[in-house]
Design a protein around this motif. Structure first.
Motif, PDB file in Angstrom:
ATOM      1  N   TRP A   1       0.816  -1.207   0.000  1.00  0.00           N
ATOM      2  CA  TRP A   1       0.000   0.000   0.000  1.00  0.00           C
ATOM      3  C   TRP A   1       0.855   1.265   0.000  1.00  0.00           C
ATOM      4  O   TRP A   1       0.369   2.351  -0.322  1.00  0.00           O
ATOM      5  CB  TRP A   1      -0.952   0.026   1.202  1.00  0.00           C
TER       6      TRP A   1
ATOM      7  N   GLY B   1      -5.492  -9.635  -3.583  1.00  0.00           N
ATOM      8  CA  GLY B   1      -6.635  -8.879  -3.081  1.00  0.00           C
ATOM      9  C   GLY B   1      -6.798  -7.549  -3.802  1.00  0.00           C
ATOM     10  O   GLY B   1      -7.897  -7.066  -4.007  1.00  0.00           O
ATOM     11  N   ARG B   2      -5.662  -6.956  -4.200  1.00  0.00           N
ATOM     12  CA  ARG B   2      -5.744  -5.650  -4.855  1.00  0.00           C
ATOM     13  C   ARG B   2      -6.310  -5.789  -6.269  1.00  0.00           C
ATOM     14  O   ARG B   2      -6.987  -4.896  -6.753  1.00  0.00           O
ATOM     15  CB  ARG B   2      -4.379  -4.982  -4.887  1.00  0.00           C
TER      16      ARG B   2
ATOM     17  N   LEU C   1      -8.567  -7.853  -6.975  1.00  0.00           N
ATOM     18  CA  LEU C   1      -9.993  -7.965  -6.686  1.00  0.00           C
ATOM     19  C   LEU C   1     -10.593  -6.579  -6.469  1.00  0.00           C
ATOM     20  O   LEU C   1     -11.706  -6.282  -6.897  1.00  0.00           O
ATOM     21  CB  LEU C   1     -10.167  -8.824  -5.427  1.00  0.00           C
ATOM     22  N   LEU C   2      -9.812  -5.716  -5.804  1.00  0.00           N
ATOM     23  CA  LEU C   2     -10.299  -4.357  -5.562  1.00  0.00           C
ATOM     24  C   LEU C   2     -10.537  -3.619  -6.880  1.00  0.00           C
ATOM     25  O   LEU C   2     -11.435  -2.796  -6.994  1.00  0.00           O
ATOM     26  CB  LEU C   2      -9.285  -3.581  -4.715  1.00  0.00           C
TER      27      LEU C   2
ATOM     28  N   ILE D   1     -13.822  -5.485  -8.581  1.00  0.00           N
ATOM     29  CA  ILE D   1     -15.159  -5.404  -7.980  1.00  0.00           C
ATOM     30  C   ILE D   1     -16.000  -4.231  -8.533  1.00  0.00           C
ATOM     31  O   ILE D   1     -17.168  -4.430  -8.863  1.00  0.00           O
ATOM     32  CB  ILE D   1     -15.043  -5.353  -6.436  1.00  0.00           C
ATOM     33  N   PRO D   2     -15.442  -3.023  -8.667  1.00  0.00           N
ATOM     34  CA  PRO D   2     -16.271  -1.950  -9.226  1.00  0.00           C
ATOM     35  C   PRO D   2     -16.791  -2.284 -10.627  1.00  0.00           C
ATOM     36  O   PRO D   2     -17.921  -1.942 -10.973  1.00  0.00           O
ATOM     37  CB  PRO D   2     -15.310  -0.750  -9.273  1.00  0.00           C
TER      38      PRO D   2
ATOM     39  N   VAL E   1     -17.455  -5.259 -11.744  1.00  0.00           N
ATOM     40  CA  VAL E   1     -18.541  -6.237 -11.555  1.00  0.00           C
ATOM     41  C   VAL E   1     -19.818  -5.508 -11.151  1.00  0.00           C
ATOM     42  O   VAL E   1     -20.909  -5.787 -11.670  1.00  0.00           O
ATOM     43  CB  VAL E   1     -18.148  -7.269 -10.470  1.00  0.00           C
ATOM     44  N   ALA E   2     -19.670  -4.518 -10.256  1.00  0.00           N
ATOM     45  CA  ALA E   2     -20.836  -3.772  -9.779  1.00  0.00           C
ATOM     46  C   ALA E   2     -21.489  -3.011 -10.927  1.00  0.00           C
ATOM     47  O   ALA E   2     -22.712  -3.028 -11.085  1.00  0.00           O
ATOM     48  CB  ALA E   2     -20.409  -2.806  -8.669  1.00  0.00           C
TER      49      ALA E   2
ATOM     50  N   GLY F   1     -23.206  -5.478 -13.258  1.00  0.00           N
ATOM     51  CA  GLY F   1     -24.442  -5.968 -12.627  1.00  0.00           C
ATOM     52  C   GLY F   1     -25.547  -4.922 -12.706  1.00  0.00           C
ATOM     53  O   GLY F   1     -26.695  -5.224 -13.045  1.00  0.00           O
ATOM     54  N   GLY F   2     -25.198  -3.677 -12.428  1.00  0.00           N
ATOM     55  CA  GLY F   2     -26.175  -2.594 -12.474  1.00  0.00           C
ATOM     56  C   GLY F   2     -26.722  -2.405 -13.887  1.00  0.00           C
ATOM     57  O   GLY F   2     -27.932  -2.224 -14.080  1.00  0.00           O
TER      58      GLY F   2
ATOM     59  N   ILE G   1     -26.902  -4.651 -16.276  1.00  0.00           N
ATOM     60  CA  ILE G   1     -27.789  -5.777 -16.606  1.00  0.00           C
ATOM     61  C   ILE G   1     -29.152  -5.572 -15.945  1.00  0.00           C
ATOM     62  O   ILE G   1     -30.199  -5.816 -16.553  1.00  0.00           O
ATOM     63  CB  ILE G   1     -27.145  -7.120 -16.170  1.00  0.00           C
ATOM     64  N   ALA G   2     -29.136  -5.094 -14.699  1.00  0.00           N
ATOM     65  CA  ALA G   2     -30.393  -4.870 -13.972  1.00  0.00           C
ATOM     66  C   ALA G   2     -31.272  -3.864 -14.724  1.00  0.00           C
ATOM     67  O   ALA G   2     -32.471  -4.078 -14.906  1.00  0.00           O
ATOM     68  CB  ALA G   2     -30.096  -4.377 -12.560  1.00  0.00           C
TER      69      ALA G   2
ATOM     70  N   ALA H   1     -33.477  -8.813 -13.150  1.00  0.00           N
ATOM     71  CA  ALA H   1     -33.074  -7.477 -12.697  1.00  0.00           C
ATOM     72  C   ALA H   1     -32.690  -7.496 -11.228  1.00  0.00           C
ATOM     73  O   ALA H   1     -31.663  -6.929 -10.823  1.00  0.00           O
ATOM     74  CB  ALA H   1     -34.219  -6.497 -12.926  1.00  0.00           C
TER      75      ALA H   1
ATOM     76  N   ALA I   1     -29.328  -9.291 -10.774  1.00  0.00           N
ATOM     77  CA  ALA I   1     -28.190  -8.459 -11.191  1.00  0.00           C
ATOM     78  C   ALA I   1     -27.952  -7.341 -10.179  1.00  0.00           C
ATOM     79  O   ALA I   1     -26.806  -7.009  -9.858  1.00  0.00           O
ATOM     80  CB  ALA I   1     -28.469  -7.880 -12.571  1.00  0.00           C
ATOM     81  N   LEU I   2     -29.048  -6.781  -9.676  1.00  0.00           N
ATOM     82  CA  LEU I   2     -28.933  -5.714  -8.673  1.00  0.00           C
ATOM     83  C   LEU I   2     -28.261  -6.240  -7.409  1.00  0.00           C
ATOM     84  O   LEU I   2     -27.411  -5.568  -6.800  1.00  0.00           O
ATOM     85  CB  LEU I   2     -30.336  -5.180  -8.348  1.00  0.00           C
TER      86      LEU I   2
ATOM     87  N   VAL J   1     -26.139  -8.700  -7.224  1.00  0.00           N
ATOM     88  CA  VAL J   1     -24.700  -8.860  -7.510  1.00  0.00           C
ATOM     89  C   VAL J   1     -23.986  -7.514  -7.358  1.00  0.00           C
ATOM     90  O   VAL J   1     -22.924  -7.412  -6.732  1.00  0.00           O
ATOM     91  CB  VAL J   1     -24.490  -9.421  -8.940  1.00  0.00           C
ATOM     92  N   ALA J   2     -24.620  -6.454  -7.904  1.00  0.00           N
ATOM     93  CA  ALA J   2     -24.005  -5.131  -7.841  1.00  0.00           C
ATOM     94  C   ALA J   2     -23.870  -4.654  -6.401  1.00  0.00           C
ATOM     95  O   ALA J   2     -22.827  -4.131  -5.999  1.00  0.00           O
ATOM     96  CB  ALA J   2     -24.846  -4.145  -8.655  1.00  0.00           C
TER      97      ALA J   2
ATOM     98  N   ALA K   1     -21.178  -6.548  -4.584  1.00  0.00           N
ATOM     99  CA  ALA K   1     -19.851  -6.109  -5.051  1.00  0.00           C
ATOM    100  C   ALA K   1     -19.459  -4.794  -4.396  1.00  0.00           C
ATOM    101  O   ALA K   1     -18.324  -4.625  -3.953  1.00  0.00           O
ATOM    102  CB  ALA K   1     -19.865  -5.977  -6.577  1.00  0.00           C
TER     103      ALA K   1
ATOM    104  N   PHE L   1     -16.367  -4.188  -1.871  1.00  0.00           N
ATOM    105  CA  PHE L   1     -15.351  -3.177  -2.169  1.00  0.00           C
ATOM    106  C   PHE L   1     -15.107  -2.282  -0.954  1.00  0.00           C
ATOM    107  O   PHE L   1     -13.969  -2.008  -0.582  1.00  0.00           O
ATOM    108  CB  PHE L   1     -15.805  -2.336  -3.360  1.00  0.00           C
TER     109      PHE L   1
ATOM    110  N   MET M   1     -13.229  -4.304   1.737  1.00  0.00           N
ATOM    111  CA  MET M   1     -11.826  -4.588   1.380  1.00  0.00           C
ATOM    112  C   MET M   1     -10.988  -3.323   1.378  1.00  0.00           C
ATOM    113  O   MET M   1      -9.838  -3.334   1.805  1.00  0.00           O
ATOM    114  CB  MET M   1     -11.763  -5.248   0.007  1.00  0.00           C
TER     115      MET M   1
END
Lengths: 340, 179
Positions: free
Chosen positions: A98, A108-109, A111-112, A115-116, A118-119, A122-123, A125-126, B9, B12-13, B15-16, B19, B23, B26
């Motif tokens: 760090w 782990g980094r 992954l850091l 992750i955003p 992935v988020a 995911g958003g 797709i939603a 939906a 997926a939400l 999962v988001a 995540a 984050f 971590m």
């Protein structure tokens, strides 16, 4: 809202945007003018190291005393010929990854970083899945799929980039501290510390090394004979054997010295300095250039600084020339070269 | 809108959201990671004693060493210094050694601090920050526990809990048969 009101809002908004853009341009010019010149290596390296006590800024930017200490240390490391990677590794070894403002994207980094993405995917797709079927939904579906694929590809590329091994090993942990601190401590003071801490092997060996470098072999021998009998870690014991072997040989007992050096090498076959000392003892003390040549071959492929390589090559040339002379029936010339 | 699309939906939400939560956790955990020195030989640093009696090593192999980084301008260090002094009074110096490293401090301020708090902690001076860098110190107070083999075993960030430190020392004493 009337047309004139909309026009008035529009003009006001455009003024705000114009002022904001101008401010950004002015800030950019000022930042550019006040930036350190490119090529200032101290600034470049220290701007990549995080100030450990302030954390939000680099040691180059922080005015804190802690940051200044680190900057001073980096200055010394650069002067001593350390590479950027060695300097960064020095701080990573003590603080963790760090401490680098752009830490390696592994484990782990990594992954850091992932992750955003992935988020966001995911958003996306939603949102897409809630839309009615149609051209707009199709376009967003492609965009979400593309984002997901790009995230995956980015992670793979980052992982591969960071997997490259460092090209040079970091220097030992104590290099800088010993250079700075011990140089200010006289032998008498060191003797006092050793007397007060008779079981501290590392300190005793550091003092013995000083005596060797100063040519006082009797004092060095006095300490190394004690050091090899003290309770110690494997690493300390190995270092004690190596130095004791070298000192013993320099004092005129090359057979015995070579024995200690071989014992040190049995504990740590990768110890380049021990191989070097042994080659010296075999050549100069035991008069066996053939054995010295074999010993030198053990370290031919190890990493060396340019100075060490030059010294190594010079010694190899001397050994080869001596072997050639011997083959022609002449005696080798004695050599007095000492430590690597 | 079909139930299937709503389920997709919501999935997926979820999962988001997971995540984002991961984050946040971590990123917070990585603020002060485990010291890389733990499990490795303690840095061989020699510093001058504050009382002017010459240089001293921070870690003394053969004994357990407690190395405490402090500064007179550090508020939590005051109570901690008293705690450490009281603990040290009960330790056998042949088994446990304590050294306080005054970090980036004015000598007069150190003297004032020790006058007020007491000099129960042998003090060395680290005005160049060499020891702090070698130990990867990120703030004061910070304390390192080094075993009798000279290996860093534990780091305590912030003011120590005397009972916790004593328990850790007792465990090392049992382990190294120094008890």
């Amino acid at each position: 809202m009337s047309e004139s009101a909309v026009g008035s809002w529009s003009r006001a908004l455009s003024r705000v945007v114009t002022v904001a853009l101008l401010a950004v341009v002015v800030w950019g010019i000022v930042a550019g003018l006040t930036q350190r010149p490119a090529g200032d290596r101290l600034y470049e390296v220290s701007s990549r190291i995080r100030c450990p006590l302030c954390q939000g800024e680099s040691v180059a930017e922080s005015p804190s005393a802690s940051a200044q200490d680190i900057t001073e240390q980096i200055r010394q490391q650069i002067a001593a010929g350390w590479t950027d990677q060695q300097i960064e590794q020095f701080y990573v070894d003590r603080y963790g990854s760090w401490v680098l403002l752009d830490p390696p994207r592994t484990g782990g980094r990594l992954l850091l970083w992932a992750i955003p993405l992935v988020a966001i995917t995911g958003g996306a797709i939603a949102v897409v899945s809630l839309l009615e079927p149609g051209q707009r939904r199709n376009r967003l579906t492609y965009a979400a799929a593309g984002l997901g694929a790009a995230s995956l590809a980015t992670m793979i590329v980052l992982g591969l980039i960071q997997r490259d091994p460092p090209d040079e090993a970091a220097p030992p942990l104590t290099t800088v501290a010993e250079t700075r601190d011990l140089s200010e401590v006289g032998n008498d003071e060191m003797e006092a510390v050793v007397a007060e801490n008779p079981a501290v092997v590392g300190m005793r060996l550091a003092l013995a090394q000083r005596y060797v470098e100063g040519g006082d072999l009797e004092q060095a021998y006095r300490h190394t004979t004690i050091a090899i009998d003290l309770p110690a870690t494997d690493q300390e014991y190995q270092r004690a054997l190596r130095l004791h072997g070298w000192v013993t040989a320099l004092r005129g007992a090359p057979e015995s010295g070579a024995g200690y050096l071989r014992a040190a090498l049995a504990l740590s076959p990768d110890d380049r300095d021990a191989w070097w000392y042994l080659a010296r003892v075999q050549f100069s003390g035991l008069g066996d250039p053939a054995a010295a040549k074999e010993t030198l071959a053990e370290i031919d492929t190890t990493a060396m600084t340019p100075d060490q390589r030059a010294q190594y090559d010079e010694f190899v040339d001397l050994v080869n020339a001596t072997l050639l002379t011997l083959a022609e029936g002449e005696l080798p010339a004695a050599t007095t070269s000492s430590a690597p | 809108m079909t139930a299937r699309r709503i389920r997709i939906a919501l999935g997926a939400l979820l999962v988001a959201v997971v995540a984002v939560a991961a984050f946040v956790v971590m990123a917070r955990d990585s603020d002060l990671p485990r010291s890389p020195l733990i499990g490795r030989a303690a840095p061989a640093v020699i510093l001058n004693r504050f009382d002017g009696t010459g240089p001293a090593a921070l870690a003394t192999p053969g004994t357990i060493s407690v190395v405490n980084f402090w500064a007179p301008w550090c508020v939590p260090c005051r109570r901690e210094h008293r705690d450490l002094g009281a603990l040290r009074a009960a330790w056998d110096p042949a088994k446990v050694q304590l050294v306080g490293v005054a970090f980036q401090s004015d000598l007069a301020e150190i003297a004032t601090f020790l006058d007020e708090i007491g000099d129960g902690v042998p003090t060395v001076i680290d005005n160049d920050g060499i020891a702090a860098i070698e130990f990867g110190v990120v703030g004061v107070p910070e304390t390192f526990l080094i075993d009798s083999d000279g290996v860093v075993r534990q780091r305590f960030a912030g003011a120590i809990d005397p009972e916790e430190l004593q328990r850790a020392i007792d465990a090392l004493l049992r382990e190294s048969a120094l008890e």
